[in-house]
Write a protein that holds these residues in place. Structure first.
Motif, PDB file in Angstrom:
ATOM      1  N   LEU A 281      87.189  -4.862   9.237  1.00  0.00           N
ATOM      2  CA  LEU A 281      87.701  -5.654  10.353  1.00  0.00           C
ATOM      3  C   LEU A 281      88.920  -5.003  10.992  1.00  0.00           C
ATOM      4  O   LEU A 281      89.056  -4.976  12.227  1.00  0.00           O
ATOM      5  CB  LEU A 281      88.047  -7.070   9.888  1.00  0.00           C
ATOM      6  N   LEU A 282      89.799  -4.469  10.180  1.00  0.00           N
ATOM      7  CA  LEU A 282      91.040  -3.902  10.704  1.00  0.00           C
ATOM      8  C   LEU A 282      90.779  -2.674  11.571  1.00  0.00           C
ATOM      9  O   LEU A 282      91.316  -2.558  12.677  1.00  0.00           O
ATOM     10  CB  LEU A 282      91.974  -3.552   9.545  1.00  0.00           C
ATOM     11  N   HIS A 283      89.951  -1.762  11.096  1.00  0.00           N
ATOM     12  CA  HIS A 283      89.774  -0.507  11.815  1.00  0.00           C
ATOM     13  C   HIS A 283      88.814  -0.619  12.996  1.00  0.00           C
ATOM     14  O   HIS A 283      88.849   0.230  13.894  1.00  0.00           O
ATOM     15  CB  HIS A 283      89.290   0.584  10.848  1.00  0.00           C
ATOM     16  N   SER A 284      87.960  -1.622  13.010  1.00  0.00           N
ATOM     17  CA  SER A 284      87.053  -1.773  14.155  1.00  0.00           C
ATOM     18  C   SER A 284      87.599  -2.726  15.218  1.00  0.00           C
ATOM     19  O   SER A 284      87.133  -2.709  16.359  1.00  0.00           O
ATOM     20  CB  SER A 284      85.686  -2.279  13.676  1.00  0.00           C
ATOM     21  N   SER A 285      88.589  -3.560  14.881  1.00  0.00           N
ATOM     22  CA  SER A 285      89.098  -4.566  15.823  1.00  0.00           C
ATOM     23  C   SER A 285      89.667  -3.994  17.118  1.00  0.00           C
ATOM     24  O   SER A 285      89.515  -4.623  18.169  1.00  0.00           O
ATOM     25  CB  SER A 285      90.133  -5.461  15.133  1.00  0.00           C
ATOM     26  N   PRO A 286      90.318  -2.822  17.130  1.00  0.00           N
ATOM     27  CA  PRO A 286      90.831  -2.318  18.420  1.00  0.00           C
ATOM     28  C   PRO A 286      89.739  -2.010  19.439  1.00  0.00           C
ATOM     29  O   PRO A 286      90.035  -1.847  20.625  1.00  0.00           O
ATOM     30  CB  PRO A 286      91.579  -1.036  18.016  1.00  0.00           C
ATOM     31  N   HIS A 287      88.481  -1.937  19.005  1.00  0.00           N
ATOM     32  CA  HIS A 287      87.384  -1.602  19.910  1.00  0.00           C
ATOM     33  C   HIS A 287      86.621  -2.831  20.385  1.00  0.00           C
ATOM     34  O   HIS A 287      85.636  -2.704  21.106  1.00  0.00           O
ATOM     35  CB  HIS A 287      86.415  -0.645  19.212  1.00  0.00           C
ATOM     36  N   VAL A 288      87.068  -4.021  19.988  1.00  0.00           N
ATOM     37  CA  VAL A 288      86.339  -5.252  20.298  1.00  0.00           C
ATOM     38  C   VAL A 288      86.878  -5.845  21.601  1.00  0.00           C
ATOM     39  O   VAL A 288      88.025  -6.282  21.666  1.00  0.00           O
ATOM     40  CB  VAL A 288      86.467  -6.277  19.159  1.00  0.00           C
ATOM     41  N   SER A 289      86.056  -5.852  22.624  1.00  0.00           N
ATOM     42  CA  SER A 289      86.434  -6.477  23.890  1.00  0.00           C
ATOM     43  C   SER A 289      85.677  -7.776  24.133  1.00  0.00           C
ATOM     44  O   SER A 289      86.025  -8.554  25.013  1.00  0.00           O
ATOM     45  CB  SER A 289      86.164  -5.515  25.057  1.00  0.00           C
ATOM     46  N   GLN A 290      84.633  -8.038  23.336  1.00  0.00           N
ATOM     47  CA  GLN A 290      83.824  -9.239  23.485  1.00  0.00           C
ATOM     48  C   GLN A 290      83.460  -9.760  22.099  1.00  0.00           C
ATOM     49  O   GLN A 290      82.998  -9.004  21.249  1.00  0.00           O
ATOM     50  CB  GLN A 290      82.560  -8.921  24.279  1.00  0.00           C
ATOM     51  N   LEU A 291      83.669 -11.054  21.873  1.00  0.00           N
ATOM     52  CA  LEU A 291      83.435 -11.635  20.555  1.00  0.00           C
ATOM     53  C   LEU A 291      82.774 -12.998  20.706  1.00  0.00           C
ATOM     54  O   LEU A 291      83.157 -13.786  21.581  1.00  0.00           O
ATOM     55  CB  LEU A 291      84.761 -11.786  19.792  1.00  0.00           C
ATOM     56  N   THR A 292      81.785 -13.272  19.873  1.00  0.00           N
ATOM     57  CA  THR A 292      81.091 -14.558  19.874  1.00  0.00           C
ATOM     58  C   THR A 292      81.349 -15.286  18.564  1.00  0.00           C
ATOM     59  O   THR A 292      81.154 -14.736  17.486  1.00  0.00           O
ATOM     60  CB  THR A 292      79.570 -14.363  20.059  1.00  0.00           C
ATOM     61  N   LEU A 293      81.808 -16.528  18.665  1.00  0.00           N
ATOM     62  CA  LEU A 293      81.998 -17.399  17.506  1.00  0.00           C
ATOM     63  C   LEU A 293      80.945 -18.496  17.558  1.00  0.00           C
ATOM     64  O   LEU A 293      80.661 -19.036  18.637  1.00  0.00           O
ATOM     65  CB  LEU A 293      83.400 -18.023  17.519  1.00  0.00           C
ATOM     66  N   CYS A 294      80.378 -18.847  16.425  1.00  0.00           N
ATOM     67  CA  CYS A 294      79.260 -19.789  16.445  1.00  0.00           C
ATOM     68  C   CYS A 294      79.303 -20.732  15.246  1.00  0.00           C
ATOM     69  O   CYS A 294      80.150 -20.606  14.354  1.00  0.00           O
ATOM     70  CB  CYS A 294      77.924 -19.037  16.481  1.00  0.00           C
ATOM     71  N   ASN A 295      78.389 -21.718  15.289  1.00  0.00           N
ATOM     72  CA  ASN A 295      78.165 -22.668  14.210  1.00  0.00           C
ATOM     73  C   ASN A 295      79.444 -23.410  13.815  1.00  0.00           C
ATOM     74  O   ASN A 295      80.058 -24.073  14.628  1.00  0.00           O
ATOM     75  CB  ASN A 295      77.515 -21.967  13.017  1.00  0.00           C
ATOM     76  N   MET A 296      79.870 -23.248  12.580  1.00  0.00           N
ATOM     77  CA  MET A 296      81.028 -23.990  12.078  1.00  0.00           C
ATOM     78  C   MET A 296      82.343 -23.255  12.275  1.00  0.00           C
ATOM     79  O   MET A 296      83.351 -23.588  11.636  1.00  0.00           O
ATOM     80  CB  MET A 296      80.832 -24.278  10.580  1.00  0.00           C
ATOM     81  N   LEU A 297      82.345 -22.244  13.122  1.00  0.00           N
ATOM     82  CA  LEU A 297      83.564 -21.487  13.437  1.00  0.00           C
ATOM     83  C   LEU A 297      84.156 -20.809  12.207  1.00  0.00           C
ATOM     84  O   LEU A 297      85.378 -20.700  12.062  1.00  0.00           O
ATOM     85  CB  LEU A 297      84.611 -22.402  14.082  1.00  0.00           C
ATOM     86  N   GLN A 298      83.269 -20.341  11.327  1.00  0.00           N
ATOM     87  CA  GLN A 298      83.764 -19.626  10.149  1.00  0.00           C
ATOM     88  C   GLN A 298      84.554 -18.388  10.556  1.00  0.00           C
ATOM     89  O   GLN A 298      85.509 -17.998   9.883  1.00  0.00           O
ATOM     90  CB  GLN A 298      82.585 -19.214   9.250  1.00  0.00           C
TER      91      GLN A 298
END
Length: 775
Positions: free
Chosen positions: A144-161
Motif C-alpha cells: 500500500l505504501l509504495h503504490s499509493s503515490p500512483h493512485v489517482s482513482q480509488l473505489t470503495l465498496c460494500n461495508m467500507l472496509q
C-alpha cells in the motif's frame, strides 16, 4: 557482475524471491552467462543497487525484467537516463499478475501507473495475494505504501472496509500519499454501516477532500441508500463539516486544521498589531488638534465602535458568568436557535475561532456595529438528545430536518410556503419547501451552515442509480445553493420525479453567486416528470450560466399531466440569455415541441452542438430552423425519413447546403435507405456552400449497392469542384453491407480514397433474428 554470478560473498536479499526466480530460470532451460550474472545481481540488489544504476544501457536492459516491483520502481530514473522504457515490463507484469485485459487498453499511456493503481486497489480489498508472484514478494516492499503515490482513482465498496484500513494508524503515511495523488473517489454497492465505520469514513473524507486533492466524488448502484451515510458523503463533498478539532485522529484533533487555525491566528494578530500602530499614528498626528470639535467627534465615534465590537465578541463567545450567559441566551430569543459545536472535552468555543478560516467573518466595524442590533446566536454545550460530540447522526440530520427547533428562519419559511413555487423563490435561497418538495406537510429543513466549518470541496459530483427521497433532495438542494466550486453535476436514474424542482431551487440559488463554477449538468432517469423540452427550459431559466446540458429519459410518465400544486408549466418561464454551447436531449418517444426548443436556441447564442435522440419532429420547416445556425447537430433514432416525402428530403438537403457553419451532421437510426443516402451526396455539389466535415449514417438500412451509388455520385461532385472538399469522416456502423460483400468492399475502397470511413462487420441476419426472438 561476474563476481556476483560466481557467488562472490554477496548475501541474498530475499530468499523466497531468489528461489522463485531460480525455479523459473530452471524451467526455461540453459541460460547464457550474461543471464546467469543478471539473475545473481537481481538477487543482491540491496548491496549492488547504486552500482547497477550506473551500468550501460545494454546491460541494464537485460537486468530490468529480473527485478522485483520494488526495485523496478526505483530503477525508473536510471532506465530513463539510459534511454530505456520500462513500459513493456510493466505490461508483462499486468498480464502475469492481473490476468485480465483492462478496458480500453489501447488508450493506456503508462502501464506502470495502471499496474500500481490496480495493485493498490486489489491489495486494499483483499483480492490479491502478494505471495502469488515472486516479483511482488520483496521484504522491502510495502504494497500500500509504495503504490499509493500512483493512485489517482480509488473505489470503495460494500461495508467500507477500505476506509477502515486506510485510516488505521499504521497506514498514516499511505493516507498522506493519497491526499496528494488521489483525484477521483468512487463509492459502489455501499451497505449500511455502524458508527465506527462512519467515523473512519469521516476521517478519510476530511483528509482526502478537505485537506487533499480529490476533485470528483461518484456514487454508483445503491438501491436502498443509508440516508445517514449518503448525506454524510454529500455534505463532506460539499466541504461542510464541524470544526476540524472535532475530527479526532488517533486520540488527537486534526493536525492540519490546527496548523491552519494557528496560521490564521497569527495573521489576525498581525492585522490587530497593524491596526494598533495605525491608531497610534493617528493619535500622534492629531495631537495638535485635540481641542477641535471634529477631532473630539471622531475620537468618540472610534471609541464607541470599539465598545460595540467588544460587546459583540462577548456575546458571540459567551460570557463566563452564569448570570451573564443566561442573559445572553434570553437576548437570543426563542426564534433563533443556538448553534452547536463540540471540541475535545466538550467545552464551548468562540465562533470567531471556530470559523476563523472564513475571510468573510473579518467584518468591518460598520458591519459589526449593525450586527449588534440583530438577534444573537450563542455557542453552548450540546444538551439533550444531541449530547455526544462525536454523534454523526446528530450532525447529519441537521441537514434537511423537518423539526420545530428553529433550524430554519421562520420568516423565510413562511415566505416559501406562501409562494409555493420554485420560480418565485427569493434569489440566493435554497429549497424552502415548495409543492414539488413537500412530502409530509411540514417546512423543509435547512442545512445548518452556521453549525458547520467550511473546508475545500470537490468540483464534480456524480450520482448513478441511487434513489433520492424528498428529504435527500432538499439536503442536496441546500448544499448546491452555496457549492461554488462545483463544475459538473450528474444525476442519473435517481427517481427524482417532482423533486427535480427542489434541485432546480438549489441551482437557482447557486446561480446568484458571482464565483460559482457550475458549467455541466446531466440529468437522466427512467420516467420523465414533464415533457423534456419543458425541463430544459426550467433548468436554463434556473441556471443560464451552463455550457453543457444533457437531459435523458427512457419512458414517458403516465401521470405527467398531474403537476404538483404550485409548479405550473415551465413554458411560462422566460429564458434569459444563456451561455449554452452543447445541448443533448433523449426523448421518451415524444414530440419535439419546437415551440419550446426555438426560444432555447434563440437565448443560446453560443450553442454549437445539438443532439436530439428519439424525438418526433413535426415538419421540415422546423427541422430546417434547427439546421441553420449550428456547428454540430445529431438526430438519433428520430425516424426522420420513415415516411417522408421527396420534398421533405430536398428541403433538408438545401438547408444544409446553405449552412456554411455546420461541420457535423449525425443521422443514426433515421431509416434513410439507399435512395435517400444517394440524395445526401448532393450536399457536396458544386453549388453548395456547405462546410460539412463529418456525416454519420449508421443504422440506416443501407445496402452495398446503395453505398456504391452514393460513392460514385460523391466522386462526381468532388471532380466538379476540382478536388476541393472538406468532407473527412463517414460513419457506417450497423448497416446491411454483409448482403453483398464484393460490392461493399468496392464501395468502401473507393470511399476511403475520399475520406476516413469507420464501419463494422455487423451481421444483419443475426440482428434480425435477435429482433424477432424478443418480439
Amino acid at each position: 557482475m561476474a563476481a556476483a554470478a560466481g557467488g562472490g560473498g554477496v548475501p541474498s536479499q530475499d530468499g523466497g524471491s531468489a528461489a522463485a526466480l531460480n525455479g523459473e530460470m530452471a524451467a526455461e532451460g540453459p541460460r547464457s552467462l550474461f543471464a546467469l550474472s543478471a539473475a545473481a545481481v537481481s538477487r543482491s540488489m540491496g548491496a549492488l543497487e547504486r552500482d547497477v544504476w550506473a551500468l550501460p544501457g545494454h546491460l541494464l536492459r537485460g537486468l530490468l525484467p529480473l527485478l522485483t516491483v520494488f526495485r523496478l520502481e526505483r530503477a525508473e530514473g536510471a532506465a530513463r537516463r539510459a534511454g530505456l522504457s520500462t513500459q513493456p515490463i510493466w505490461r508483462k507484469l499486468w498480464d502475469d499478475v492481473m490476468k485480465t485485459r483492462p478496458p480500453n487498453s489501447e488508450n493506456i499511456t503508462c502501464w506502470r501507473k495502471k499496474f500500481l493503481e490496480t495493485f493498490f486497489s486489489n491489495v486494499l480489498h483483499g483480492v490479491l495475494d502478494v505471495s502469488s508472484d515472486w516479483r511482488l514478494n520483496d521484504h522491502h516492499f510495502s504494497p500500500l505504501l509504495h503504490s499509493s503515490p500512483h493512485v489517482s482513482q480509488l473505489t470503495l465498496c460494500n461495508m467500507l472496509q477500505g476506509a477502515v484500513e486506510l485510516t488505521a494508524e499504521h497506514n498514516q503515511k499511505v493516507l498522506e500519499n493519497l491526499a496528494g495523488s488521489l483525484r477521483i473517489l468512487k463509492f459502489q454497492h455501499l451497505l449500511s454501516s455502524d458508527q465506527s465505520i462512519r467515523r473512519s469514513l469521516v476521517l478519510l473524507l476530511h483528509r482526502l477532500i478537505h485537506h487533499g486533492s480529490v476533485s470528483q466524488v461518484s456514487m454508483y448502484s445503491w438501491p436502498v441508500p443509508d440516508t445517514v451515510l449518503l448525506v454524510l458523503i454529500l455534505s463532506m463533498s460539499a466541504g461542510f463539516w464541524r470544526s476540524g478539532n472535532a475530527l479526532v485522529y488517533h486520540s488527537s484533533p486534526c493536525g492540519l486544521c490546527r496548523e491552519e487555525d494557528k496560521a490564521q491566528g497569527q495573521e489576525s494578530g498581525q492585522e490587530q498589531a497593524e491596526k494598533g500602530r495605525y491608531n497610534e499614528r493617528e493619535w500622534s498626528n492629531g495631537e495638535n488638534q485635540k481641542g477641535s470639535p471634529r477631532a473630539l467627534e471622531e475620537a468618540g465615534a472610534e471609541a464607541k465602535g470599539y465598545r460595540a465590537d467588544a460587546r459583540l465578541n462577548s456575546v458571540l463567545c459567551g460570557p463566563r458568568s452564569p448570570s451573564l450567559r443566561n442573559q445572553a441566551r434570553e437576548e437570543a430569543g426563542s426564534k433563533v436557535p443556538c448553534d452547536h459545536t463540540s471540541i475535545q472535552g466538550g467545552s464551548s468555543r468562540c465562533v470567531s475561532d471556530q470559523l476563523s478560516c472564513h475571510p468573510v467573518l473579518r467584518k468591518t466595524r460598520r458591519r459589526l456595529k449593525s450586527a449588534v442590533g440583530r438577534k444573537r446566536r450563542c455557542l453552548r454545550r450540546s444538551k439533550g438528545p444531541y449530547a455526544d460530540p462525536e454523534d454523526l447522526y446528530d450532525f447529519v440530520f441537521t441537514v434537511a430536518r423537518e423539526d420545530n427547533s428553529g433550524l430554519v428562519d421562520k420568516n423565510s419559511t413562511t415566505e416559501g410556503e406562501n409562494a409555493e413555487n420554485w420560480t418565485s423563490s427569493s434569489p440566493g435561497s435554497p429549497c424552502t419547501g415548495h409543492a414539488g418538495c413537500k412530502k409530509r406537510g411540514g417546512s423543509a429543513g435547512m442545512f445548518s451552515l452556521k453549525a458547520a466549518h467550511r473546508f475545500r470541496s470537490v468540483s464534480t459530483l456524480e450520482l448513478f442509480s441511487i434513489p433520492l427521497t424528498g428529504e435527500t433532495c432538499r439536503t442536496l438542494s441546500n448544499l448546491l445553493s452555496s457549492w461554488v466550486s462545483l463544475e459538473n453535476l450528474v444525476l442519473s436514474y435517481n427517481g427524482l420525479g417532482a423533486n427535480i424542482f427542489c434541485i432546480l431551487s438549489g441551482l437557482r440559488a447557486l446561480s446568484h453567486h458571482s464565483d460559482c463554477h457550475l458549467r455541466v449538468v446531466r440529468v437522466s432517469d427512467v420516467f420523465s416528470h414533464m415533457p423534456c423540452m419543458e425541463l430544459v427550459c426550467c433548468i436554463l431559466s434556473a441556471f443560464p450560466q451552463l455550457h453543457t446540458l444533457s437531459v435523458s429519459f427512457d419512458l414517458k410518465n403516465q401521470l405527467e399531466g398531474n403537476r404538483p400544486e404550485g409548479n405550473p408549466s415551465c413554458s411560462e418561464v422566460e429564458i434569459p440569455e444563456s451561455c449554452l454551447e452543447q445541448l443533448e436531449i433523449r426523448f421518451p418517444r415524444e414530440p419535439l415541441h419546437t415551440m419550446f426548443l426555438l426560444p432555447v436556441l434563440k437565448a443560446s447564442k453560443s450553442l454549437q452542438q445539438l443532439s436530439l435522440d428519439s424525438a418526433t419532429l413535426p415538419c421540415s420547416q422546423e427541422l430546417g430552423l434547427l439546421l441553420e445556425a449550428l456547428r454540430e447537430i445529431t438526430f438519433s433514432f428520430c425516424r426522420l425519413f420513415e415516411s417522408s416525402t421527396t420534398e421533405f428530403l430536398s428541403e433538408i438537403i438545401n438547408t444544409v447546403k446553405r449552412n456554411s457553419s455546420l461541420k457535423s451532421l449525425k443521422l443514426p437510426g433515421n431509416r434513410l435507405g439507399n435512395h435517400r443516402l444517394v440524395a445526401l451526396a448532393d450536399i457536396f455539389s458544386e453549388d453548395s456552400s456547405s462546410s460539412l466535415c463529418q456525416l454519420d449514417v449508421s443504422s440506416n438500412c443501407i445496402k452495398p449497392d446503395g453505398l456504391l451509388e452514393f460513392t460514385k455520385k460523391l466522386e462526381g461532385h468532388i471532380q466538379q469542384r476540382g478536388g476541393r472538399i472538406q468532407f473527412t469522416h463517414l460513419r457506417l456502423f450497423q448497416n446491411w453491407l454483409d448482403q453483398d460483400a464484393e460490392t461493399a468492399q468496392e464501395a468502401l475502397r473507393r470511399l476511403k480514397a475520399v475520406c476516413s470511413v469507420v464501419n463494422d462487420s455487423w451481421d444483419s441476419s443475426q440482428a434480425f433474428a435477435d429482433y424477432i426472438s424478443v418480439m
